[in-house]
Write a protein that holds these residues in place. Structure first.
Motif, PDB file in Angstrom:
ATOM      1  N   LEU A  88     -78.173  37.760   4.226  1.00 26.93           N
ATOM      2  CA  LEU A  88     -78.750  38.588   5.278  1.00 26.93           C
ATOM      3  C   LEU A  88     -80.177  38.974   4.920  1.00 26.93           C
ATOM      4  O   LEU A  88     -80.530  39.060   3.745  1.00 26.93           O
ATOM      5  CB  LEU A  88     -77.913  39.858   5.487  1.00 26.93           C
ATOM      6  CG  LEU A  88     -76.680  39.714   6.384  1.00 26.93           C
ATOM      7  CD1 LEU A  88     -75.597  38.918   5.704  1.00 26.93           C
ATOM      8  CD2 LEU A  88     -76.164  41.073   6.769  1.00 26.93           C
ATOM      9  N   THR A  89     -80.989  39.208   5.937  1.00 27.56           N
ATOM     10  CA  THR A  89     -82.367  39.634   5.728  1.00 27.56           C
ATOM     11  C   THR A  89     -82.425  41.153   5.696  1.00 27.56           C
ATOM     12  O   THR A  89     -81.505  41.837   6.166  1.00 27.56           O
ATOM     13  CB  THR A  89     -83.279  39.135   6.859  1.00 27.56           C
ATOM     14  OG1 THR A  89     -82.887  39.777   8.083  1.00 27.56           O
ATOM     15  CG2 THR A  89     -83.212  37.623   7.012  1.00 27.56           C
ATOM     16  N   HIS A  91     -76.995  46.712  -0.664  1.00 26.94           N
ATOM     17  CA  HIS A  91     -78.157  45.841  -0.434  1.00 26.94           C
ATOM     18  C   HIS A  91     -77.978  44.534  -1.207  1.00 26.94           C
ATOM     19  O   HIS A  91     -78.169  43.445  -0.667  1.00 26.94           O
ATOM     20  CB  HIS A  91     -79.458  46.536  -0.840  1.00 26.94           C
ATOM     21  CG  HIS A  91     -80.665  45.691  -0.609  1.00 26.94           C
ATOM     22  ND1 HIS A  91     -81.178  44.864  -1.586  1.00 26.94           N
ATOM     23  CD2 HIS A  91     -81.440  45.520   0.491  1.00 26.94           C
ATOM     24  CE1 HIS A  91     -82.226  44.233  -1.093  1.00 26.94           C
ATOM     25  NE2 HIS A  91     -82.408  44.607   0.162  1.00 26.94           N
ATOM     26  N   GLY A  92     -77.592  44.645  -2.473  1.00 27.03           N
ATOM     27  CA  GLY A  92     -77.376  43.447  -3.286  1.00 27.03           C
ATOM     28  C   GLY A  92     -76.272  42.566  -2.736  1.00 27.03           C
ATOM     29  O   GLY A  92     -76.406  41.334  -2.702  1.00 27.03           O
ATOM     30  N   GLU A  93     -75.168  43.188  -2.298  1.00 28.90           N
ATOM     31  CA  GLU A  93     -74.045  42.413  -1.747  1.00 28.90           C
ATOM     32  C   GLU A  93     -74.463  41.679  -0.468  1.00 28.90           C
ATOM     33  O   GLU A  93     -74.153  40.493  -0.297  1.00 28.90           O
ATOM     34  CB  GLU A  93     -72.861  43.340  -1.447  1.00 28.90           C
ATOM     35  CG  GLU A  93     -72.194  43.918  -2.665  1.00 28.90           C
ATOM     36  CD  GLU A  93     -71.192  45.016  -2.346  1.00 28.90           C
ATOM     37  OE1 GLU A  93     -70.529  45.471  -3.286  1.00 28.90           O
ATOM     38  OE2 GLU A  93     -71.077  45.430  -1.168  1.00 28.90           O
ATOM     39  N   GLU A 121     -78.638  61.908   6.141  1.00 30.86           N
ATOM     40  CA  GLU A 121     -79.226  60.955   7.080  1.00 30.86           C
ATOM     41  C   GLU A 121     -80.496  60.391   6.454  1.00 30.86           C
ATOM     42  O   GLU A 121     -81.405  61.139   6.103  1.00 30.86           O
ATOM     43  CB  GLU A 121     -79.557  61.673   8.388  1.00 30.86           C
ATOM     44  CG  GLU A 121     -79.887  60.753   9.527  1.00 30.86           C
ATOM     45  CD  GLU A 121     -78.666  60.063  10.105  1.00 30.86           C
ATOM     46  OE1 GLU A 121     -78.827  58.951  10.616  1.00 30.86           O
ATOM     47  OE2 GLU A 121     -77.570  60.630  10.036  1.00 30.86           O
ATOM     48  N   LEU A 122     -80.538  59.092   6.246  1.00 31.62           N
ATOM     49  CA  LEU A 122     -81.690  58.449   5.621  1.00 31.62           C
ATOM     50  C   LEU A 122     -82.343  57.499   6.610  1.00 31.62           C
ATOM     51  O   LEU A 122     -81.650  56.740   7.289  1.00 31.62           O
ATOM     52  CB  LEU A 122     -81.266  57.674   4.368  1.00 31.62           C
ATOM     53  CG  LEU A 122     -80.638  58.489   3.240  1.00 31.62           C
ATOM     54  CD1 LEU A 122     -80.099  57.564   2.152  1.00 31.62           C
ATOM     55  CD2 LEU A 122     -81.637  59.463   2.655  1.00 31.62           C
ATOM     56  N   SER A 123     -83.669  57.537   6.678  1.00 33.86           N
ATOM     57  CA  SER A 123     -84.397  56.606   7.542  1.00 33.86           C
ATOM     58  C   SER A 123     -84.379  55.216   6.901  1.00 33.86           C
ATOM     59  O   SER A 123     -84.070  55.067   5.711  1.00 33.86           O
ATOM     60  CB  SER A 123     -85.840  57.076   7.718  1.00 33.86           C
ATOM     61  OG  SER A 123     -86.547  56.921   6.497  1.00 33.86           O
ATOM     62  N   LEU A 124     -84.742  54.213   7.686  1.00 31.55           N
ATOM     63  CA  LEU A 124     -84.805  52.860   7.134  1.00 31.55           C
ATOM     64  C   LEU A 124     -85.834  52.801   6.009  1.00 31.55           C
ATOM     65  O   LEU A 124     -85.628  52.113   5.008  1.00 31.55           O
ATOM     66  CB  LEU A 124     -85.151  51.847   8.231  1.00 31.55           C
ATOM     67  CG  LEU A 124     -84.154  51.752   9.383  1.00 31.55           C
ATOM     68  CD1 LEU A 124     -84.592  50.697  10.383  1.00 31.55           C
ATOM     69  CD2 LEU A 124     -82.757  51.469   8.886  1.00 31.55           C
ATOM     70  N   ILE A 176     -80.043  44.063   7.021  1.00 35.36           N
ATOM     71  CA  ILE A 176     -79.363  44.855   6.005  1.00 35.36           C
ATOM     72  C   ILE A 176     -79.548  46.348   6.192  1.00 35.36           C
ATOM     73  O   ILE A 176     -78.572  47.110   6.186  1.00 35.36           O
ATOM     74  CB  ILE A 176     -79.832  44.434   4.590  1.00 35.36           C
ATOM     75  CG1 ILE A 176     -79.336  43.022   4.267  1.00 35.36           C
ATOM     76  CG2 ILE A 176     -79.367  45.435   3.540  1.00 35.36           C
ATOM     77  CD1 ILE A 176     -79.919  42.435   2.991  1.00 35.36           C
ATOM     78  N   PHE A 177     -80.776  46.817   6.356  1.00 31.41           N
ATOM     79  CA  PHE A 177     -81.014  48.259   6.345  1.00 31.41           C
ATOM     80  C   PHE A 177     -80.367  48.989   7.522  1.00 31.41           C
ATOM     81  O   PHE A 177     -79.770  50.051   7.313  1.00 31.41           O
ATOM     82  CB  PHE A 177     -82.502  48.560   6.198  1.00 31.41           C
ATOM     83  CG  PHE A 177     -83.010  48.238   4.815  1.00 31.41           C
ATOM     84  CD1 PHE A 177     -82.528  48.908   3.703  1.00 31.41           C
ATOM     85  CD2 PHE A 177     -83.934  47.232   4.615  1.00 31.41           C
ATOM     86  CE1 PHE A 177     -82.959  48.597   2.420  1.00 31.41           C
ATOM     87  CE2 PHE A 177     -84.387  46.919   3.335  1.00 31.41           C
ATOM     88  CZ  PHE A 177     -83.893  47.603   2.242  1.00 31.41           C
ATOM     89  N   PRO A 178     -80.405  48.456   8.749  1.00 36.03           N
ATOM     90  CA  PRO A 178     -79.665  49.133   9.816  1.00 36.03           C
ATOM     91  C   PRO A 178     -78.152  49.163   9.554  1.00 36.03           C
ATOM     92  O   PRO A 178     -77.478  50.142   9.860  1.00 36.03           O
ATOM     93  CB  PRO A 178     -79.993  48.320  11.065  1.00 36.03           C
ATOM     94  CG  PRO A 178     -81.294  47.663  10.752  1.00 36.03           C
ATOM     95  CD  PRO A 178     -81.249  47.389   9.271  1.00 36.03           C
TER      96      PRO A 178
END
Length: 91
Positions: free
Chosen positions: A57-58, A49-51, A79-82, A62-64
């Motif tokens: 990037l927004t 996330h930091g990178e 498996e992690l949800s957004l 990022i999360f997807p």
């Protein structure tokens, strides 16, 4: 002088035979790769996330991307949800 074998001595020997790396360099490469793949999922999510944020990037981008990257990790992460990914980063 220690007679203990390195747990990945065969891999180190293979790298020294098939690349220009010396034994010490090959051992460091093996240690770096093992450290990379032993990173817990939560740390990976925070680091990536930091990178990606630093690249501009927004979060919607990022999360997807992180979710996709987690599926292809050498050691499968759960498996992690957004939403779960956001909670890891922001608490």
């Amino acid at each position: 002088m220690s007679t203990a074998r390195h747990p990945y001595e065969d891999l180190i020997a293979h790298l020294t035979r098939t690349s220009p790396l010396g034994p010490g360099e090959a051992a460091r490469v093996v240690a770096d790769v093992l450290a990379y793949f032993s990173e817990p999922a939560e740390e990976f999510v925070r680091r990536r996330h930091g990178e990606l944020k630093a690249r501009g990037l927004t979060n919607d981008e990022i999360f997807p991307r992180i979710a996709s990257e987690l599926r292809s990790r050498r050691v499968a992460a759960p498996e992690l949800s957004l939403r779960q990914l956001r909670r890891i980063v922001y608490g």
